[in-house]
Design an enzyme around this catalytic site. Sequence first.
Site, PDB file in Angstrom:
ATOM      1  N   CYS A   1      10.332   5.444  -5.074  1.00  0.00           N
ATOM      2  CA  CYS A   1      11.466   4.287  -5.458  1.00  0.00           C
ATOM      3  C   CYS A   1      12.262   4.115  -4.255  1.00  0.00           C
ATOM      4  O   CYS A   1      12.931   4.784  -3.889  1.00  0.00           O
ATOM      5  CB  CYS A   1      12.103   4.624  -6.538  1.00  0.00           C
TER       6      CYS A   1
ATOM      7  N   GLU B   1       4.242   0.297   6.371  1.00  0.00           N
ATOM      8  CA  GLU B   1       3.756  -0.816   5.287  1.00  0.00           C
ATOM      9  C   GLU B   1       4.708  -0.693   4.380  1.00  0.00           C
ATOM     10  O   GLU B   1       3.885  -0.380   3.167  1.00  0.00           O
ATOM     11  CB  GLU B   1       2.380  -0.543   5.230  1.00  0.00           C
TER      12      GLU B   1
ATOM     13  N   CYS C   1      11.763   1.370 -12.364  1.00  0.00           N
ATOM     14  CA  CYS C   1      12.238   2.390 -12.815  1.00  0.00           C
ATOM     15  C   CYS C   1      13.650   2.110 -13.469  1.00  0.00           C
ATOM     16  O   CYS C   1      14.232   1.047 -13.050  1.00  0.00           O
ATOM     17  CB  CYS C   1      12.418   3.696 -11.751  1.00  0.00           C
TER      18      CYS C   1
ATOM     19  N   CYS D   1      16.190   1.136 -10.703  1.00  0.00           N
ATOM     20  CA  CYS D   1      15.731  -0.187 -10.214  1.00  0.00           C
ATOM     21  C   CYS D   1      16.295  -1.297 -11.153  1.00  0.00           C
ATOM     22  O   CYS D   1      16.968  -2.305 -10.683  1.00  0.00           O
ATOM     23  CB  CYS D   1      14.299  -0.312 -10.025  1.00  0.00           C
TER      24      CYS D   1
ATOM     25  N   GLU E   1      -0.949  -2.668  14.224  1.00  0.00           N
ATOM     26  CA  GLU E   1      -2.008  -1.826  13.926  1.00  0.00           C
ATOM     27  C   GLU E   1      -2.950  -3.161  13.977  1.00  0.00           C
ATOM     28  O   GLU E   1      -3.119  -4.005  13.500  1.00  0.00           O
ATOM     29  CB  GLU E   1      -2.092  -1.499  12.625  1.00  0.00           C
TER      30      GLU E   1
ATOM     31  N   TRP F   1     -12.164   0.292   4.097  1.00  0.00           N
ATOM     32  CA  TRP F   1     -11.955   0.130   3.176  1.00  0.00           C
ATOM     33  C   TRP F   1     -11.932  -1.187   2.488  1.00  0.00           C
ATOM     34  O   TRP F   1     -11.842  -1.592   1.262  1.00  0.00           O
ATOM     35  CB  TRP F   1     -10.342   0.273   2.698  1.00  0.00           C
TER      36      TRP F   1
ATOM     37  N   GLU G   1      -9.796   8.175   5.189  1.00  0.00           N
ATOM     38  CA  GLU G   1     -10.181   7.268   6.044  1.00  0.00           C
ATOM     39  C   GLU G   1     -11.162   7.741   7.288  1.00  0.00           C
ATOM     40  O   GLU G   1     -11.125   7.343   8.450  1.00  0.00           O
ATOM     41  CB  GLU G   1      -8.703   6.698   6.773  1.00  0.00           C
ATOM     42  N   LYS G   2     -11.939   8.760   6.790  1.00  0.00           N
ATOM     43  CA  LYS G   2     -12.951   9.456   7.954  1.00  0.00           C
ATOM     44  C   LYS G   2     -13.890   8.463   8.485  1.00  0.00           C
ATOM     45  O   LYS G   2     -14.577   8.769   9.543  1.00  0.00           O
ATOM     46  CB  LYS G   2     -13.405  10.649   7.083  1.00  0.00           C
TER      47      LYS G   2
END
Length: 664
Positions: free
Chosen positions: A118, A153, A160, A163, A305, A313, A353-354
């Site tokens: 959070c 990112e 919650c 928040c 990146e 993905w 992420e292999k």
Amino acid sequence: MDKTIPVKLDRIYFGGDYNPDQWDEKTINEDMRLFQKAHINLVTLPVFSWAKLEPEEGVYDFGWLDSIMDKLAEYGIGVNLATPTVAQPAWMSRKYPEVLDVDIQGRRRTHGMRVHFCYNSPKYLERARAIASEMAKRYAKHPALKLWHVANEYGTYCYCPVCRGKFILWLKNRYGSIEKLNERWYTAFWGRTLYDWEEINLPDETNDDFRFNPTVQLDYLRFVTDSTAACFRNEYDAIRQYSDKPIQTNMSGFIKKLDQFVMASNMDIVGWDNYPWPTQEMSFVAMKHDIMRGLRGGQSFLLAEQSPNQQNWQPYNVLKRPGEVRRLSWQAIAHGADSCLYFQMRQSRAGQEKFHGAVISHAGRDDTRVFRETEYLGRELEILSPHVVGKRTKAQAAIVFDWNAWWALENSSGPNRDIDYLDGVHSYYKAFYGRHISVDFVSEDADISGYKLVVLPYTYMFRPGLKEKLDSFVRNGGTLLAGALSGLVDENDHVTGEFPGALRDVLGLRIEETDALRKDCQNGINMGGREYPCRLVCDIVIPGSAKTLGCFTKEFYAGGPAVTVNEYGCGKAYYIGSVPDTALVSDIVAKIGLSSVIRADNGLEVTLRQDESEQTLFVINHTDAPLRAELPEGFFEPLAGQTVSGSTQIAANDVRVFVRRITA
Ligand code: GLA
Ligand code: ZN
């Protein structure tokens, strides 16, 4: 107030995410050799290593990071030093469950992923600040340190109780009284009157406000942006106490969730992660880079990146074709990036992420296609670096791009659920891209007085001041091009009056009704004898002082105005009352008469970056056929060591970079 520092990098940074937590010393040593071979000069680390660096609350173990940093320095490789705060250690989630975020269905998440905190949690903020301070103290003077990279990112929404409490405070601060809040949230409708601040909820799935109440949702999104920016700033301030190096965070792809103008105003340099879909048009990718350049008024940004090969993905993880990464990398630079950073340097052996592409694959070899392409690009970047870094784009046209307008337009119920803000902006952008005309993206707050043309595609929401600014821009001789649904509501999403609201005077027309078209339907616009398709919405326009340039070809409003122009003061204001085809926008842009960078075939991407002494021209052929560009006198091509002028063939899939001294 902008407290950030001015940045000029010392070279184009080339490299990317490196996660040596996984590797033994032998592998790390081999990586150093490979990095040098590929001209890598910067790695980003240790993005996800909080658990390793702070195994127990307040107990830090930096030995491992010290030795990696020292080794990199020894090999002349810089570090984009990341605070690891995007993935809190398991002990923290266990000891302080309130650091975990609550999802839109009201469920507290359990420990597992990354970005699962959070952003308003006092405990999270305290621990994040503590480790950021420790790192800044320790590495501020380290010879490898070049940049700071905070977290990774950002982009969660949290629902919650903390928040909620913060949201209420944020609203108190914004509106001062519950009466004002009622007025701004228009609670008279559907009997939503609030009597006390404590009656305010977050717009989650338990009340459906996130779907149905656009003003509440808008304020929530603004609040999330402010909270996320403060969360970034928490670490920024801690680092700045000890270090004077530029501080940024890599912004995710290109996201609607956070107002990136607000995020960027807190960063020294914009950083963003570019993962285009294999089917995405190159003009769309170019547009995203231009938007990123616009976030800090045209300053260079970081390509923080991209993948050196396929992703893992996407549903179908197509290999990047030979030369594709080179094109995408130069494209980013052509639009203002001063870096080319990958995710990631060495492919992870296991985990999520292999299968994700990496510069060094599982094979660990330097004779793979991807490694060779990386090495080739690294050499090019090294040669061209002095001709690129810090140079800026000069544009005569500006497109207004605004997260508030984006949120408000897409959250609004009606007139057409298929309206997609980015797609609408792209229909306009592509016309400039196709004509090789540079364009800047500006927020509604920007100074537009220096531009010849200002474009408002889907600028549905006008924040305070925009109407007056546009009126005086046109009165003083500027040209405005406004698209459908622009100017209709104020910053609270309240309709301001007869459509097109804030644009009525300058456009010299009124809109009586707006028709909605299904996704698979089109209308047409006849302008100057040519017919162009148009989609999604069609306005029934009643011109006042505006002249009609084009008319709809179908439906009961066939023959009615679809494109108009109004002389206003010393300038002109064009209006397109539908979502246009790019060809239509392109023909209007031709009438307006802006200069292209150079003359070049369709299909070539052309941009120019410059400073007081030199111009750098980028010509990219994204197609699989050779194309021609017309080069003016005086350009030299450093990579080929030759002077080039006149009609020049640009091979399929190729990138050419030319430089020219500017003489007074
Ligand atoms: C994001 C993240 C990286 C990595 C890549 C993979 O951009 O920042 O850590 O997961 O995606 O494409
Ligand atoms: Zn929260």
